[in-house]
Write a protein that holds these residues in place. Sequence first.
Motif, PDB file in Angstrom:
ATOM      1  N   THR A 113       0.947  -1.191  -0.121  1.00  0.00           N
ATOM      2  CA  THR A 113      -0.064  -0.075  -0.061  1.00  0.00           C
ATOM      3  C   THR A 113       1.061   1.302   0.078  1.00  0.00           C
ATOM      4  N   SER A 114       0.099   2.392  -0.125  1.00  0.00           N
ATOM      5  CA  SER A 114       0.879   3.724  -0.234  1.00  0.00           C
ATOM      6  C   SER A 114       2.155   3.731  -1.256  1.00  0.00           C
ATOM      7  N   THR A 115       1.955   3.152  -2.369  1.00  0.00           N
ATOM      8  CA  THR A 115       3.011   3.466  -3.344  1.00  0.00           C
ATOM      9  C   THR A 115       3.084   4.869  -3.347  1.00  0.00           C
ATOM     10  N   HIS A 116       4.452   5.176  -4.077  1.00  0.00           N
ATOM     11  CA  HIS A 116       4.828   6.633  -4.201  1.00  0.00           C
ATOM     12  C   HIS A 116       5.934   6.694  -5.200  1.00  0.00           C
ATOM     13  N   HIS A 117       6.221   7.631  -5.865  1.00  0.00           N
ATOM     14  CA  HIS A 117       7.101   8.228  -6.766  1.00  0.00           C
ATOM     15  C   HIS A 117       8.463   7.653  -6.077  1.00  0.00           C
ATOM     16  N   GLY A 118       9.114   6.492  -7.057  1.00  0.00           N
ATOM     17  CA  GLY A 118      10.550   6.284  -6.869  1.00  0.00           C
ATOM     18  C   GLY A 118      10.444   5.041  -5.875  1.00  0.00           C
ATOM     19  N   ASP A 119       9.696   4.316  -5.659  1.00  0.00           N
ATOM     20  CA  ASP A 119       9.177   3.339  -4.888  1.00  0.00           C
ATOM     21  C   ASP A 119      10.180   2.130  -5.011  1.00  0.00           C
ATOM     22  N   PRO A 120      11.137   1.749  -4.178  1.00  0.00           N
ATOM     23  CA  PRO A 120      12.052   0.785  -4.491  1.00  0.00           C
ATOM     24  C   PRO A 120      11.553  -0.576  -4.072  1.00  0.00           C
ATOM     25  N   ARG A 121      10.515  -0.710  -3.527  1.00  0.00           N
ATOM     26  CA  ARG A 121      10.039  -1.861  -3.187  1.00  0.00           C
ATOM     27  C   ARG A 121       9.596  -2.919  -4.132  1.00  0.00           C
ATOM     28  N   THR A 122       8.901  -2.252  -5.271  1.00  0.00           N
ATOM     29  CA  THR A 122       8.260  -3.023  -6.288  1.00  0.00           C
ATOM     30  C   THR A 122       9.325  -3.647  -7.279  1.00  0.00           C
ATOM     31  N   SER A 123      10.573  -2.952  -7.456  1.00  0.00           N
ATOM     32  CA  SER A 123      11.518  -3.417  -8.157  1.00  0.00           C
ATOM     33  C   SER A 123      12.281  -4.532  -7.463  1.00  0.00           C
ATOM     34  N   TRP A 124      12.205  -4.451  -6.023  1.00  0.00           N
ATOM     35  CA  TRP A 124      12.764  -5.579  -5.395  1.00  0.00           C
ATOM     36  C   TRP A 124      12.289  -6.897  -5.474  1.00  0.00           C
ATOM     37  N   LEU A 125      10.966  -6.596  -5.299  1.00  0.00           N
ATOM     38  CA  LEU A 125      10.111  -7.798  -5.258  1.00  0.00           C
ATOM     39  C   LEU A 125      10.076  -8.513  -6.778  1.00  0.00           C
ATOM     40  N   ALA A 126      10.180  -7.440  -7.858  1.00  0.00           N
ATOM     41  CA  ALA A 126       9.987  -7.976  -9.216  1.00  0.00           C
ATOM     42  C   ALA A 126      11.348  -8.436  -9.404  1.00  0.00           C
ATOM     43  N   ALA A 127      12.388  -8.244  -8.970  1.00  0.00           N
ATOM     44  CA  ALA A 127      13.761  -8.684  -9.405  1.00  0.00           C
ATOM     45  C   ALA A 127      13.662 -10.118  -8.705  1.00  0.00           C
ATOM     46  N   ARG A 128      13.030 -10.630  -7.793  1.00  0.00           N
ATOM     47  CA  ARG A 128      13.007 -11.851  -7.297  1.00  0.00           C
ATOM     48  C   ARG A 128      11.911 -12.609  -7.507  1.00  0.00           C
ATOM     49  N   ASP A 129      11.253 -12.154  -8.621  1.00  0.00           N
ATOM     50  CA  ASP A 129       9.605 -12.945  -8.978  1.00  0.00           C
ATOM     51  C   ASP A 129       8.946 -13.234  -7.885  1.00  0.00           C
ATOM     52  N   VAL A 130       8.833 -12.481  -6.730  1.00  0.00           N
ATOM     53  CA  VAL A 130       7.892 -12.523  -5.777  1.00  0.00           C
ATOM     54  C   VAL A 130       6.683 -11.926  -6.355  1.00  0.00           C
ATOM     55  N   PRO A 131       5.462 -12.802  -6.046  1.00  0.00           N
ATOM     56  CA  PRO A 131       4.169 -12.337  -6.646  1.00  0.00           C
ATOM     57  C   PRO A 131       3.892 -11.128  -5.726  1.00  0.00           C
ATOM     58  N   PHE A 132       3.301 -10.075  -6.102  1.00  0.00           N
ATOM     59  CA  PHE A 132       2.866  -8.979  -5.473  1.00  0.00           C
ATOM     60  C   PHE A 132       1.735  -8.057  -6.423  1.00  0.00           C
ATOM     61  N   VAL A 133       0.871  -7.188  -5.340  1.00  0.00           N
ATOM     62  CA  VAL A 133       0.179  -6.409  -6.260  1.00  0.00           C
ATOM     63  C   VAL A 133       0.177  -5.186  -5.453  1.00  0.00           C
ATOM     64  N   THR A 134       0.069  -4.233  -5.966  1.00  0.00           N
ATOM     65  CA  THR A 134      -0.167  -3.041  -5.203  1.00  0.00           C
ATOM     66  C   THR A 134      -1.495  -2.525  -5.248  1.00  0.00           C
TER      67      THR A 134
END
Lengths: 324, 324
Positions: free
Chosen positions: A128-149
Amino acid sequence: MEKVTIATVAQRAGVSRQTVSNVINTPDVVREETRERVREAISALGYRVNQAARQMRTGRSRLIAVRIEPARDGINGSVLDRFLHGLTDAAGLAGYRVMLYTADGDDAEIATYDELLNAYDLDAFVLTSTHHGDPRTSWLAARDVPFVTFGRPWGAPETHSWVDIDNAAGTAAATEHLLAAGHQRIGFLGWPAGSGVGDARREGWHRALGPWGPVGEATDGVESGAVAARKMLQNDPPTAIVCASDSLALGALQAARELGRECAVIGFDDTAVARAIGLTSVSQPLAEAAGRCMDLLRELLDGHAPSHPTNVLLPPSLVVRQTA
Amino acid sequence: MEKVTIATVAQRAGVSRQTVSNVINTPDVVREETRERVREAISALGYRVNQAARQMRTGRSRLIAVRIEPARDGINGSVLDRFLHGLTDAAGLAGYRVMLYTADGDDAEIATYDELLNAYDLDAFVLTSTHHGDPRTSWLAARDVPFVTFGRPWGAPETHSWVDIDNAAGTAAATEHLLAAGHQRIGFLGWPAGSGVGDARREGWHRALGPWGPVGEATDGVESGAVAARKMLQNDPPTAIVCASDSLALGALQAARELGRECAVIGFDDTAVARAIGLTSVSQPLAEAAGRCMDLLRELLDGHAPSHPTNVLLPPSLVVRQTA
DNA sequence: TATCCGAATTTGATCGTTCAAGACCTAGAG
DNA sequence: CTCTAGGTCTTGAACGATCAAATTCGGATA
C-alpha cells in the motif's frame, strides 16, 4: 484428543496416505466411491491439512503479508485499516491468511520482505502507499515474488498488476456536484505537488471546473488546512472548496466558521470524522479494492498467470451530507 | 540464488547440521570458537531458519492470531485498530508474527480457532471485546491453548491472564476535572446497563461525583446520543456531561448547540474525531496495553508459565481540549 | 490365450529442521 | 594404566505432507 494426520484418515478409510492427499488436492483422479469414503473419514475425524507440512513440500504457505502502518494522522489512517479489513475477509474466502508486519521506511520494509520470504515462505505481498521512486516494487519483481499494489506505480514502469481508486474521478464528481448546485467559484485545497494521489485529486477538480479556481496548499492536517483555507477565503473567496482529504476539509470548515463565511466543503476518504460531523466526502470502495487485489493475487498464485499485468481502476462515490 | 538451508551453513562452517542448530537454539553448548565460525557462515550466506520445518518438529509456529473486526461504528472501531498496530509491533520485537482472521459471532470464531490451530499450529490467541458469558475463553482454556484477553473476563471466573484499561478511573478523572473547573451538575451519557465496559465507565463517574447526577442512556452512535442528550438538557440540565464514548459525546455536543446551551462535554477513547474537533476525551494507552499482552503471552509461551494468571490494569489519561 | 493399456491406488523418497542417542576426545580420579 | 565424567560434536530418525515412480487390476486388443 489425538493428533489427526493424513495417515489417521487413510487408515480409517482403508486407503493409503496418497489417496487421501489426492482426494484433497486432485479429487478427479480418485474413484467416486473411494472419494466419498475418504471424505467421510475426513469429516468424522475433523481432519485439517497441516500447513507446515504441506508448505515444506510445496513451498507454498497460503500466507500473504501486508504492512500495517503506524496510525499517522489518525483521520486518514483509517483508510488503510478499512482496506485491511476487506483484505482479510477476501483472503479468508480464498483460503489464504493475512500476516501483518510493520516497517519504518522502505529499506526496513525490504529487509522485512527478505526475512518473511525466508522464514515463512510467504506466497505474496500486498503493498500500500505506493509513491514516486518506490524501491519496493523493483526489489520484489527482481526476485519474482508475487505481489500486487493498492495504488498505481507512480512514475515507475507498469510491470505489475495493481488496483487503484480513480482519485481524479472522485474530485471531478465532487466538483460537478457543486457546479450542479449552482456554485461557480470553486476552490481546491490540496497537498503540495509531487504526491501522485494529491496531484490526481487536484487534476480531477481542474478537469471538471475548467480554467479558473483558487488553489490552496497545505500539508495534511486540520491546523494546516485551516491556515491555507483562511488565506483562500480572504483573498479571492470561492463559494465552495473541494479538499484532498477530510482533515483538510475539517480545517476549511473551521476557517469558514471563524470568518463567518458561507462556504460549501467536500472532503475525501469518507472517514469516520466525515460521517460524524456531516461532512460531504468522496468515498473509496475499499472493500471492493481489497477484493480485487485478492483476485489479482489468485491469478498470480493459482497458476494461470496472465502474461501481462492487469490494472483495475475503481470509481469512488460521492456521499452527500450537510456541508455541500 | 540457491536455497540456503541449515545443511549449506553446516558445510560452509565445516560442522554438522546439528551443531548449526545448536548455535541457533542453544548456543551455550557449543564451543566459543565453533560458535563464531558458524555465526559467520550464517550471516555470510544470509541464512534464515525455515519456520515451517522448525514448526513441524517443535509444534510451535511463532504465530499469534487476532481477530480484526468489521469496522462498526467507524468512530470507535479505530480503538481496536490502534491496539492491533501496537500488538504487531510488540510481537515483531519478540520474534512473533500476527495473523489476522475475521469471524461473525462467537461460534464462528470458535470454529476458526479450531481451523487455525490445526492448519497453522498457532501458538496463541489474543482476544478482544470480551463480554458477559463469553464462550471463547472457556473453549480455549479447555484445550490448553495459550491466550490472553484484552478486556477482563466480565463475570466469568478469572482463570486466565488479561490486560484491561481501568475504565472507571477514566471517567472518574474526567469527572474530577470538571469538578475542579467548577462544575457541580455533571451528567453521564452512557450505554444501557449490562455491558461490562459501559457499566464501569458509569461507575467511575458516579464514584467521583457522589450521589447526584442526571443519567442518559443511548445505544452507541451520534444520532442516538444526540437524542438522549437533548432529553437530559431539557429536563434537569447539567452544566457538563461525561460520555461513555466519543460518538455519544459528539451527539451531546450537537444537542447542546441546537438548544443553544453551554455545556462542557468529555468523550471516551480519544479517537480521531475527538482530535479533529477538539473534543476533550479519555485516552486509552493502547500501545502499552498491546505490549503488556505480548509480555503475558511470552510468559505463557516461553516456558516458565506462572502458576496463577496475571492481570494488568492500566490507567487511562485525560486529554484536555476545547470542550471541557 | 497372451499382451497391452489406462485408470486407480500404493510405495518410497523428500522437504528443512530438531530430538534422542551415540561417538569422540581430553582430563582427572582411582 | 584403566575408568569415568563431561564437554563437544555427529548421526539417524522423525514431524506430516506431496512428488515421482511403481504396482495392481479389469477389460480391450491382437
